[in-house]
Every structure is written in C-alpha cells, then in structure tokens.
Design a protein around this motif. Structure first.
Motif, mmCIF file in Angstrom:
data_model
loop_
_atom_site.group_PDB
_atom_site.id
_atom_site.type_symbol
_atom_site.label_atom_id
_atom_site.label_comp_id
_atom_site.label_asym_id
_atom_site.label_seq_id
_atom_site.Cartn_x
_atom_site.Cartn_y
_atom_site.Cartn_z
ATOM 1 N N TRP B 20 0.839 -1.211 0.000
ATOM 2 C CA TRP B 20 0.000 0.000 0.000
ATOM 3 C C TRP B 20 0.871 1.258 0.000
ATOM 4 C CZ3 TRP B 20 -1.119 3.786 3.856
ATOM 5 C CH2 TRP B 20 -2.221 4.602 3.557
ATOM 6 N N MET B 21 1.948 1.201 0.821
ATOM 7 C CA MET B 21 2.844 2.357 0.890
ATOM 8 C C MET B 21 3.487 2.597 -0.469
ATOM 9 S SD MET B 21 3.189 3.453 4.222
ATOM 10 C CE MET B 21 4.626 3.449 5.242
ATOM 11 N N ASP B 22 3.879 1.506 -1.137
ATOM 12 C CA ASP B 22 4.463 1.649 -2.468
ATOM 13 C C ASP B 22 3.476 2.332 -3.403
ATOM 14 O OD1 ASP B 22 6.708 0.476 -1.651
ATOM 15 O OD2 ASP B 22 6.293 -1.519 -2.518
ATOM 16 N N ASP B 23 2.255 1.872 -3.280
ATOM 17 C CA ASP B 23 1.195 2.387 -4.138
ATOM 18 C C ASP B 23 1.000 3.892 -3.906
ATOM 19 O OD1 ASP B 23 -0.256 1.194 -6.113
ATOM 20 O OD2 ASP B 23 -2.150 1.379 -4.986
ATOM 21 N N LEU B 24 1.003 4.250 -2.645
ATOM 22 C CA LEU B 24 0.749 5.648 -2.282
ATOM 23 C C LEU B 24 1.854 6.574 -2.781
ATOM 24 C CD1 LEU B 24 -0.772 6.304 1.212
ATOM 25 C CD2 LEU B 24 -1.807 6.384 -1.044
ATOM 26 N N GLU B 25 3.046 6.016 -2.923
ATOM 27 C CA GLU B 25 4.174 6.794 -3.420
ATOM 28 C C GLU B 25 3.798 7.566 -4.686
ATOM 29 O OE1 GLU B 25 7.981 6.906 -2.604
ATOM 30 O OE2 GLU B 25 6.621 7.064 -0.888
ATOM 31 N N LYS B 33 4.902 16.724 -3.594
ATOM 32 C CA LYS B 33 6.121 16.107 -3.061
ATOM 33 C C LYS B 33 7.222 17.089 -2.755
ATOM 34 C CE LYS B 33 6.265 11.466 -2.749
ATOM 35 N NZ LYS B 33 6.160 10.699 -3.999
ATOM 36 N N SER B 34 7.426 18.027 -3.680
ATOM 37 C CA SER B 34 8.565 18.930 -3.541
ATOM 38 C C SER B 34 8.513 19.705 -2.225
ATOM 39 C CB SER B 34 8.613 19.900 -4.716
ATOM 40 O OG SER B 34 7.346 20.492 -4.862
ATOM 41 N N THR B 35 7.292 19.963 -1.728
ATOM 42 C CA THR B 35 7.201 20.797 -0.532
ATOM 43 C C THR B 35 7.088 19.981 0.751
ATOM 44 O OG1 THR B 35 4.840 20.955 -0.889
ATOM 45 C CG2 THR B 35 6.161 22.773 -1.695
ATOM 46 N N ILE B 36 6.873 18.675 0.629
ATOM 47 C CA ILE B 36 6.709 17.864 1.833
ATOM 48 C C ILE B 36 7.885 16.897 1.948
ATOM 49 C CG2 ILE B 36 5.165 16.326 3.093
ATOM 50 C CD1 ILE B 36 2.953 17.258 1.125
ATOM 51 N N SER B 37 8.421 16.795 3.132
ATOM 52 C CA SER B 37 9.573 15.906 3.306
ATOM 53 C C SER B 37 9.116 14.442 3.252
ATOM 54 C CB SER B 37 10.264 16.190 4.637
ATOM 55 O OG SER B 37 9.392 15.796 5.681
ATOM 56 N N ASP B 38 10.032 13.569 2.798
ATOM 57 C CA ASP B 38 9.704 12.148 2.688
ATOM 58 C C ASP B 38 9.337 11.558 4.046
ATOM 59 O OD1 ASP B 38 10.145 12.340 0.081
ATOM 60 O OD2 ASP B 38 12.119 11.354 0.048
ATOM 61 N N GLU B 39 10.021 12.048 5.096
ATOM 62 C CA GLU B 39 9.735 11.532 6.438
ATOM 63 C C GLU B 39 8.291 11.810 6.826
ATOM 64 O OE1 GLU B 39 12.562 13.885 6.340
ATOM 65 O OE2 GLU B 39 13.642 12.141 5.577
ATOM 66 N N MET B 40 7.879 13.004 6.492
ATOM 67 C CA MET B 40 6.526 13.422 6.831
ATOM 68 C C MET B 40 5.516 12.517 6.143
ATOM 69 S SD MET B 40 4.687 15.344 8.518
ATOM 70 C CE MET B 40 4.306 17.028 8.859
ATOM 71 N N ILE B 41 5.735 12.306 4.831
ATOM 72 C CA ILE B 41 4.805 11.467 4.071
ATOM 73 C C ILE B 41 4.774 10.062 4.667
ATOM 74 C CG2 ILE B 41 4.402 10.395 1.826
ATOM 75 C CD1 ILE B 41 5.536 12.900 0.555
ATOM 76 N N GLU B 42 5.958 9.527 4.925
ATOM 77 C CA GLU B 42 6.103 8.206 5.519
ATOM 78 C C GLU B 42 5.321 8.127 6.832
ATOM 79 O OE1 GLU B 42 8.814 5.851 4.596
ATOM 80 O OE2 GLU B 42 8.212 4.439 6.164
ATOM 81 N N GLN B 43 5.501 9.160 7.650
ATOM 82 C CA GLN B 43 4.882 9.156 8.982
ATOM 83 C C GLN B 43 3.359 9.190 8.883
ATOM 84 O OE1 GLN B 43 5.950 12.569 11.332
ATOM 85 N NE2 GLN B 43 4.457 12.011 12.891
ATOM 86 N N VAL B 44 2.850 10.096 8.023
ATOM 87 C CA VAL B 44 1.402 10.220 7.895
ATOM 88 C C VAL B 44 0.814 8.950 7.274
ATOM 89 C CG1 VAL B 44 -0.483 11.534 6.863
ATOM 90 C CG2 VAL B 44 1.508 12.732 7.737
ATOM 91 N N ASN B 45 1.513 8.400 6.272
ATOM 92 C CA ASN B 45 1.052 7.143 5.674
ATOM 93 C C ASN B 45 0.909 6.062 6.744
ATOM 94 O OD1 ASN B 45 0.907 8.149 3.160
ATOM 95 N ND2 ASN B 45 2.823 7.263 2.398
ATOM 96 N N ARG B 46 1.897 6.037 7.650
ATOM 97 C CA ARG B 46 1.880 5.031 8.696
ATOM 98 C C ARG B 46 0.678 5.256 9.640
ATOM 99 N NH1 ARG B 46 5.056 1.084 9.132
ATOM 100 N NH2 ARG B 46 6.642 1.663 7.631
ATOM 101 N N GLU B 47 0.423 6.517 9.948
ATOM 102 C CA GLU B 47 -0.735 6.824 10.782
ATOM 103 C C GLU B 47 -2.022 6.366 10.100
ATOM 104 O OE1 GLU B 47 -1.087 10.926 12.104
ATOM 105 O OE2 GLU B 47 1.079 10.946 12.482
ATOM 106 N N LEU B 51 -4.506 3.572 11.462
ATOM 107 C CA LEU B 51 -5.905 3.904 11.714
ATOM 108 C C LEU B 51 -6.811 2.832 11.125
ATOM 109 C CD1 LEU B 51 -8.096 6.160 12.498
ATOM 110 C CD2 LEU B 51 -7.984 6.760 10.087
ATOM 111 N N ILE B 52 -6.524 2.478 9.859
ATOM 112 C CA ILE B 52 -7.395 1.518 9.182
ATOM 113 C C ILE B 52 -7.333 0.142 9.874
ATOM 114 C CG2 ILE B 52 -7.853 0.353 7.003
ATOM 115 C CD1 ILE B 52 -6.591 2.821 5.629
ATOM 116 N N PHE B 53 -6.115 -0.265 10.225
ATOM 117 C CA PHE B 53 -5.997 -1.580 10.860
ATOM 118 C C PHE B 53 -6.568 -1.600 12.274
ATOM 119 C CE2 PHE B 53 -3.376 -2.931 7.360
ATOM 120 C CZ PHE B 53 -3.750 -4.249 7.259
#
Lengths: 133, 289, 119
Positions: B20-25, B33-47, B51-53
């Motif tokens: 799913w994370m790959d897909d969201l990439e 993307k240019s304005t958001i750090s990869d860590e941030m995206i990773e972190q929110v994706n994880r949240e 949440l869903i699980f």
C-alpha cells in the motif's frame, strides 16, 4: 425551548405597542442584536397596524424556529378580516389605500428574511421569519 | 466481516502495508512532493494505515477518524490523498485475499468484494465527511476573521471620520458596514464621514445601492456622508448603469474629500509659518555678520 | 399621554422620552402646530434619542409635521435618531427626504440658527 412562545391579540390601537414590545423582548432573549431587534419590532408594528386598520381585530403569534440558521423568530399575523383583494398590488412600494406611505408590507418584507402571505375571503395570514446571524 | 478474511488480512498486514505504501508513493501527493519531506509522508502514511488496521482490529472509532482528517486538513493535503488511499487499500486487500484463499469461483470473489466494500466504504465516507466538515469550520472561522477587519472607522479630526472600504461588498457585509458606520458616527460624534471606496474593485448597481442606503442612514442620524476614491472606471460604470449619486457629495480622492469635510465643518488648514520664520532668521543672522 | 413642548427664545424644544404610539404621535402633531401658531416660533428641534421604534405610520406623522410646520414658517430639525432606527427606516424605504437632521440637541440648535440666518 422550541415552538410556540406567545400570542398577542390585536383588538385596540394600543395593542400595536404591546405586540411590538413583546416581539422586541423575545428577539432580545433569542440573542438578536439591537438593530435586528428594531427591525423585528418595526415589522411587528406594521403587521399589527394592518390588522387594526383593515380587519379590526386579529392576533400576532411568535414562534421559535430552527432551520437554515440555528435560531429564528417566526411571527404569524392573522385576522378574519375581508382579506386583501390584490396581493401583488399591496406588495408594490408606494401603494396605499389608507393614505399612508405605502411602505408597510414591502417594507416588512425587506426588514425580515422570509415573507409569506395568504389572503382570501376568510381573512389574511402573514408569516415572516428573521434568522439569527 | 467474515472472521476468516479478517484473520488473513491481519496476518498479512505487513505485506499489505508495504504494498500500500508503495502504491501511495505515486498517489495524488506527488504534485506536492517537492514541498513535503519524505519523512513526513512516511509518517502520515503510517498513521493512515494504523488507523485503518485499528478499525479492523478493535472496531469502529469515530474520534480517531476525525482526528486523522483534521490532521490532513491542517497539513493542507488534498482530499484526494484520503480517497485515493482508501481506493488503493481496497484493491490491495482484495488482491491479498484472493492470493491467500482457495475460493477462486465467481461467488467467492463477489463475497470478498462485498465484505471488503462493507468494511472500507464507511471508513472512507467518514474520512471524507470529517475532512469536509473540517474545511467548513475553517471557512466559517475565516469569514468571522474577515468580518472583523471588514469596516474600520478612523477618526481623524474632531467631527471628521474616515471609513476605508476594501474588497467586494455583498449584502451581509453591507449590513455590517452600515452598522459599524452608524455606531461609529455616534461614538465619535462625527459631523462628516468619508467613505473611501478606492479599495472596492467593482461598483455595480447593488454595491452602489448599499452605499446610497448607508449614506441615507447617516443623514438620518444627523451627519453628512462624502464618497471618495472614485476612480475613472468606477465613475464610468456608475453613470453607464444610471446610478444617481447626486444626492450626496462625491470626490475623486481622499484628499479632496477631506478638504470638503473641512469646508462643511467650517475649518481650514493654516500653515503657522514656522518654516518661513526659520529662513528669515537665517537671512537676518547672515545680514548681521 | 402628551409630549411636553418647551419654548426657548424663537425656538421650540421637544424631547420625546416615551415610546410613540399612534395616538400620542397624532396628539403631538396637533400640539406642536398649535404651539407654533401660539408662539410664532421659527425653529423647532425634536430630539428622538430615546425613541426605539419608528414605523411607517409614525414616520409619516413626523414627516407631515415637518411639512405642516414649514407651511407655518417654522423649520424643524430632528436630532438623535438612533442607528437602529435609521437602518430600519432605510429598510422600510422611508428616507424622510424633506427632513433636516443633526446628531444631538446642541448640533440641532446650531443647524437651525445657521439656516435661519442664511435666509
């Protein structure tokens, strides 16, 4: 506190003042600002005077309503007078059968947010609503 | 949901999350993307996936859905992130179930589809609802903020007050402007109010109507209104629309309006001649030498 | 109920301190015209600071007073109309075009004086 609040009979001329004072107090209790209080009281004054002048007697009732905006004040003016012959005519600015300014009903419509009028041989019913902003 | 499916999904959750994370990439966020750090995206994706699980595991939780939506709104991420995220989640879950189940017949597939939809759709709807209601509340807050700076009244001299208007005037704002104007006239005991419409982009019949009404109301309480800041194009529209502004004074600039206000209040600006005196003094002192 | 009308030199001063009902307004019209006739006043200031409601009927009575007083040679200035009242009148479509206004009693007297001197 939703629904019917009070009803004021309009029989003599002084009842016009009584009706608009009740209306103003209710408007204040519902949280309307001073300008809207004046608008509401003035509209009631116009409606009550119409009842007194053209139907002789009738009543004005107040209701608290909910809808588009959290709270509104609904005012129903009803009488069993002869009815209004030409409703669209009385809604024109400057039209008067009594030598007044002819600002009455169209003025009321501008003072309030909603305006509805039903008139036939059995009398007239005018329903207006002011929403709290 | 069928407990069997639930077990499968939970057991393979790591696999699902990775896919799913790959897909969201490649999702909607790529524009940002240019304005958001990869860590941030990773972190929110994880949240998001947590949440869903957690909903799958422990059941429905409106509060956590609202919290997550609020976070997305605050981050300024698009609604598409949520909808696309849920969409791809659905696809991956179905694929994963198909892989780990033996039933490959039509009925089994339909059953899986139905179950997954039944699980995913309410979450998706609630996320969208929470997201949009968050937006609505932000908009209404901004409306209040806008109203606060809507119509300031500035006293400049005893009896002279200026109200600069900026931006579009609609009926609601016109009412507010009128109230502020009249209260201000009383408060500052103003004889003259200058309404400056330099900052009003368009003056159509309705705006003019509101301004005329305000001026009339000001007259009734006993003061005079001067309309200033009438740009050439506004003068053209006013005349072309046949709007009659002749009943109260209008001036092209605030400066001219102010002069008129002084005239009405029977006053003049007088230079006290300081400057000349200083020069005279210098000349005199030179003469002495 | 009657509204008191005070005389000050050439002027008449009226401060309306009660809520105007139809009867009082009509009575006021009559009293004021009578007083103008009696005193030969050239200017009238009517202070409306305490008036909270002016509907179309009262507005008509007040507007008529101004025209009638004018016919009798007296100028009338209304003072202290409240913002809420002013806005309501505008909404009603009543502009009281023939009426002079001022912020308060003092300003009203100044205005009257100016206007009467100009003549």
């Amino acid at each position: 506190m939703k629904g019917a609040l009070t009803t004021v009979p309009i029989i003599k001329e002084l009842d016009i003042v009584g009706a608009r004072q009740s209306g103003r107090n209710l408007a204040r209790d519902l949280g309307f600002g001073s300008v809207d209080q004046a608008r509401i009281a003035t509209a009631i004054s116009e409606l009550a005077r119409n009842i007194y002048l053209y139907a002789g007697s009738g009543e004005i009732s107040f209701q608290e309503v909910q809808g588009a905006s959290p709270v509104g004040l609904k005012i129903v003016a009803s009488d069993h007078g002869p009815g209004i012959e030409n409703v669209s005519k009385v809604m024109e600015d400057g039209y008067s059968t009594s030598g007044g300014l002819g600002a009455g009903l169209p003025g009321v419509k501008r003072l309030m947010d909603e305006f509805d009028i039903i008139s036939d041989d059995n009398g007239t019913k005018i329903i207006v609503v002011k929403w709290l902003r | 949901m069928n407990p069997e499916y639930k077990d499968i999904l939970l057991t393979h959750s790591d696999d699902i999350i990775r896919k799913w994370m790959d897909d969201l990439e490649d999702s909607k966020l790529r524009d940002y993307k240019s304005t958001i750090s990869d860590e941030m995206i990773e972190q929110v994706n994880r949240e998001f996936v947590n949440l869903i699980f957690s909903i799958l595991k422990d059941g429905h939780s409106q509060k956590s859905i609202e919290q997550f939506s609020e976070r997305i709104v605050n981050l300024g991420w698009p609604l598409g992130y949520l909808t696309e995220g849920m969409q791809s989640f659905r696809t991956i879950c179905i694929k994963s179930l198909m892989e780990h189940l033996d039933e490959h017949d039509k009925d089994g597939f339909l059953q899986i589809m139905e179950d997954i939809n039944h699980w995913v759709d309410p979450i998706k709807n609630e996320l969208v609802d929470a997201y949009s209601s968050n937006w609505t509340s932000i908009i209404s807050l901004q409306k209040v903020a806008l109203q606060e700076l809507s119509a300031p009244l500035i006293p400049v001299l005893d009896g002279v007050t200026i109200m600069p208007l900026v931006g579009t005037i609609d009926t609601d704002r016109a009412k507010l402007i009128m109230e502020n104007l009249l209260d201000g006239v009383i408060k500052h005991r103003a004889d003259v109010v200058l309404i400056d419409i330099t900052g009003v982009p368009v003056v159509d019949t309705m705006v003019a109507h509101h301004i005329i009404q305000a001026a009339e109301a000001v007259r009734l309480i006993g003061a005079t209104c001067i309309l200033v800041g009438i740009r050439p194009e506004i003068a053209q529209t006013i005349v072309n629309l046949g709007i009659d502004l002749s009943k109260f004074p209008t001036k092209s600039s605030l400066k001219r309006g102010f002069e008129k206000a002084l005239e009405i209040t029977d006053r003049q600006i007088v230079s006290n001649g300081e400057e000349k005196k200083v020069i005279d003094d210098i000349i005199q002192s030179i003469d002495k030498e | 109920m009657r509204i008191p009308i005070l005389k000050l030199q050439n002027y008449l001063l009226v401060s309306v301190q009660i809520e105007l009902d139809d009867q009082t307004a009509m009575q006021f019209q009559e009293d004021l015209l009578g007083k103008i006739h009696e005193t030969g006043a050239t200017g009238v200031v009517v202070d409306l600071t305490s008036v909270e409601i002016i509907d179309s009927f009262i507005a008509k009575v007040l507007g008529d007073v101004v025209s009638m007083a004018g016919l009798m040679g007296a100028k009338v200035v209304f003072t202290g109309i409240q913002p809420a009242v002013s806005m309501t009148l505008i909404d009603l479509g009543i502009h009281l075009k023939n009426v002079q206004t001022a912020l308060d009693l003092e300003q009203g007297l100044i205005k009257l004086k100016q206007e009467l001197e100009e003549k």
